[in-house]
Structure formats: C-alpha cells, structure tokens
Design an enzyme around this catalytic site. Structure first.
Site, PDB file in Angstrom:
ATOM      1  N   ASN A 100       0.848  -1.197   0.000  1.00  0.00           N
ATOM      2  CA  ASN A 100       0.000   0.000   0.000  1.00  0.00           C
ATOM      3  C   ASN A 100       0.883   1.247   0.000  1.00  0.00           C
ATOM      4  OD1 ASN A 100      -1.863   1.998   0.413  1.00  0.00           O
ATOM      5  ND2 ASN A 100      -2.412   1.388   2.501  1.00  0.00           N
ATOM      6  N   LYS A 155      -0.045   4.219  -0.287  1.00  0.00           N
ATOM      7  CA  LYS A 155      -0.762   5.375   0.263  1.00  0.00           C
ATOM      8  C   LYS A 155      -0.614   6.570  -0.689  1.00  0.00           C
ATOM      9  CE  LYS A 155      -0.185   3.466   4.817  1.00  0.00           C
ATOM     10  NZ  LYS A 155      -0.119   3.708   6.236  1.00  0.00           N
ATOM     11  N   HIS A 159      -9.450   1.013   5.061  1.00  0.00           N
ATOM     12  CA  HIS A 159      -8.167   1.261   5.725  1.00  0.00           C
ATOM     13  C   HIS A 159      -8.399   2.211   6.899  1.00  0.00           C
ATOM     14  CE1 HIS A 159      -4.101   2.686   6.486  1.00  0.00           C
ATOM     15  NE2 HIS A 159      -3.713   1.543   5.952  1.00  0.00           N
ATOM     16  N   GLU A 175      -5.001  -4.666  11.088  1.00  0.00           N
ATOM     17  CA  GLU A 175      -4.026  -3.620  11.353  1.00  0.00           C
ATOM     18  C   GLU A 175      -4.228  -3.081  12.770  1.00  0.00           C
ATOM     19  OE1 GLU A 175      -2.459  -2.029   7.413  1.00  0.00           O
ATOM     20  OE2 GLU A 175      -4.237  -0.885   7.823  1.00  0.00           O
TER      21      GLU A 175
HETATM   22  C1  PEP Z   1      -0.730   0.565   6.874  1.00  0.00           C
HETATM   23  O1  PEP Z   1      -1.079   1.607   7.402  1.00  0.00           O
HETATM   24  O2  PEP Z   1      -1.446  -0.025   6.041  1.00  0.00           O
HETATM   25  C2  PEP Z   1       0.563   0.003   7.226  1.00  0.00           C
HETATM   26  C3  PEP Z   1       0.643  -1.251   7.496  1.00  0.00           C
HETATM   27  O3  PEP Z   1       1.613   0.854   7.227  1.00  0.00           O
HETATM   28  P1  PEP Z   1       3.081   0.518   7.700  1.00  0.00           P
HETATM   29  O4  PEP Z   1       3.509  -0.788   7.062  1.00  0.00           O
HETATM   30  O5  PEP Z   1       3.890   1.665   7.221  1.00  0.00           O
HETATM   31  O6  PEP Z   1       3.026   0.389   9.202  1.00  0.00           O
END
Ligand code: PEP
Length: 253
Positions: free
Chosen positions: A10, A12, A96, A166
């Site tokens: 991802n 973002k 998300h 998450e």
């Molecule tokens: C996210 O927010 O989807 C995520 C897992 O970010 P990170 O891997 O940077 O913690």
C-alpha cells in the site's frame, strides 16, 4: 487447509513518476517465489494505476486504495468500482484505518463498499483494526468483530475477500506488536468467522497482517499459523519489499 500467501503493498499517498518507475523496475527484476506460492498486489495512488499496470510484471497485480460505495455519477472526487473494472484493475483496498479515522468511514459504510465492489467483480482487501482506546478497554476483538460483522451482514461469497488486520494502536504509538500477539488476534478473528459466518469461510479466508512489517520481522510473522501474508505500507516503497515477498517461502517450506 492451506491458504496462498498474500502480499499487498500500500503506497498510500506517495510517489512521483520517477519514483514509480524506480520501484517497479526493482520489482520487475526481483527473483521471488512463483504465483503458485504468493499473490503480490501493488496499490499505488489512483493516478498512477494505469502506469503501474502497464509496466508491472504480469505475475504481480494492482489494487486501488479505495472506491465509491455505489455506481458512479454526481460524486465529485470519487472513483467507482465500474471504472476500476473497466481499466482491468482487479483489486481494491477498502476500510483502511486512515479512511475510517480521517474521513469518518463507518463500519456500515465500509461494509456497503465491500459488497458493492464485490458485486462489480473486484477482489477486496478489507482492513479491520483496533484503536488504542479499544485496546486499553480490552475490546480489541469486539471492535474487530463489529467491523467484520458489517461485512458479513452484506456479503455471502467470501472467495474474493482478504481481511487485513491492522493494530491501529501500534501504528499510531510506534509500539511493536510481537508475532505472538499478531497470531493471537488472527486466530481470534478466524474463530469469529467460524462462529458467525461458517467453518469453510473461516478456514479459507486469508487474514493478513499490517503494521510496520519489514525485512527484519517478516519471516517470524510469516511463520505464525494464522498469518497468511502482509499489507505493507512504508516498506512497500523500498527495496526491502522484495525480501518481504520472499518470506512467503516460510509457509511453503
Ligand atoms: C498501513 O497503514 O497499512 C501500514 C501497514 O503501514 P506501515 O507498514 O507503514 O506500518
């Protein structure tokens, strides 16, 4: 029941044309386990989807980071599921925590989005997670159950759904989640699916983990029985993403 490992990247709201080309070039040259062993899905911002899709190796796939809750029309700034399928984008990330927290997407709204995206032929990575307040109150499972129930109430066919757990509390506080803690939550979520959806969905649905996954921690996390892969944020923009993809071999060994 063996579930194929799944790695989502991802990006973002990051990237320039130059960075996109560099990241994809690195991925295209990488030697990684075959598609029989791992599904790799890269999720750039909307504007880069056609570019990424056109230059990405054929054994990797792309995902949008969101789509609208119903058919397109007078919804300024939105992108519909129909547009994604029209462009042959096979996957979408929905729910998300950044969208839940920053844009106020409720469980029901996310559930509606998941159902609509599936109805249009998209595969969905739906994110669930617990906040610091929920964790401190001991309501991790009930929070995730409410989020998953909003999907379960609207979806009957789970074949094209991947659930990403998450731990928002860890992402927002910088705390580290141990592989044992991740496994505990994944197992509890699978048990919830068995009790509230059915045993088949519980045993076949991939539950992937997302929080600060990196080259150093991916193998131990991948070794956990109920961790079926990762949703990777920051590290998916870096060369170490290839090492994270390779952690799929832990499961196939
Ligand atoms: C996210 O927010 O989807 C995520 C897992 O970010 P990170 O891997 O940077 O913690």
């Amino acid at each position: 029941m063996s579930r194929k490992f799944f790695i989502g990247g991802n990006w973002k709201c990051n990237g320039t044309k130059e960075e996109v080309n560099k990241i994809i070039c690195n991925l295209n040259e990488a030697e990684v386990p075959s598609e029989d062993i791992v599904d790799v899905v890269i999720s750039p911002p909307f504007v880069f989807l056609p570019l990424v899709k056109s230059i990405l190796r054929p054994d990797f796939h792309v995902a949008a980071q969101n789509c609208w809750v119903r058919k397109g029309g007078a919804y300024t700034g939105e992108v519909s599921a129909e547009m994604l399928t029209n462009l042959d984008i096979p996957w979408v990330i929905l729910g998300h925590f950044e969208r839940r927290a920053l844009l106020g997407e409720s469980n029901e709204f996310v559930g509606d989005k998941v159902a609509y995206a599936l109805s249009q032929g998209l595969n969905v990575i739906v994110c669930v997670g617990d906040t610091l307040e929920q964790r401190l109150a001991g309501s991790t499972l009930s929070a995730m159950a409410a989020q998953t129930k909003a999907v379960a109430d609207r979806v009957t066919n789970w074949a094209n759904v991947v659930i990403a757990y998450e731990p928002v509390w860890a992402i927002t506080t910088g705390q580290v989640v141990s592989p044992a803690q991740a496994q505990k939550v994944h197992k509890a979520l699978r048990t919830w699916l068995a009790e509230n959806v059915n045993a088949d969905v519980a045993s076949t649905t991939r539950i992937i983990y997302g929080c600060s996954v990196n080259r150093a921690n991916c193998k131990e996390l991948a070794s956990k029985a109920d961790v079926d892969g990762f949703l990777v944020g920051g590290a998916s923009l870096k060369a170490e993403f290839v090492d994270i993809i390779k952690s799929a071999t832990v499961k196939s060994a």
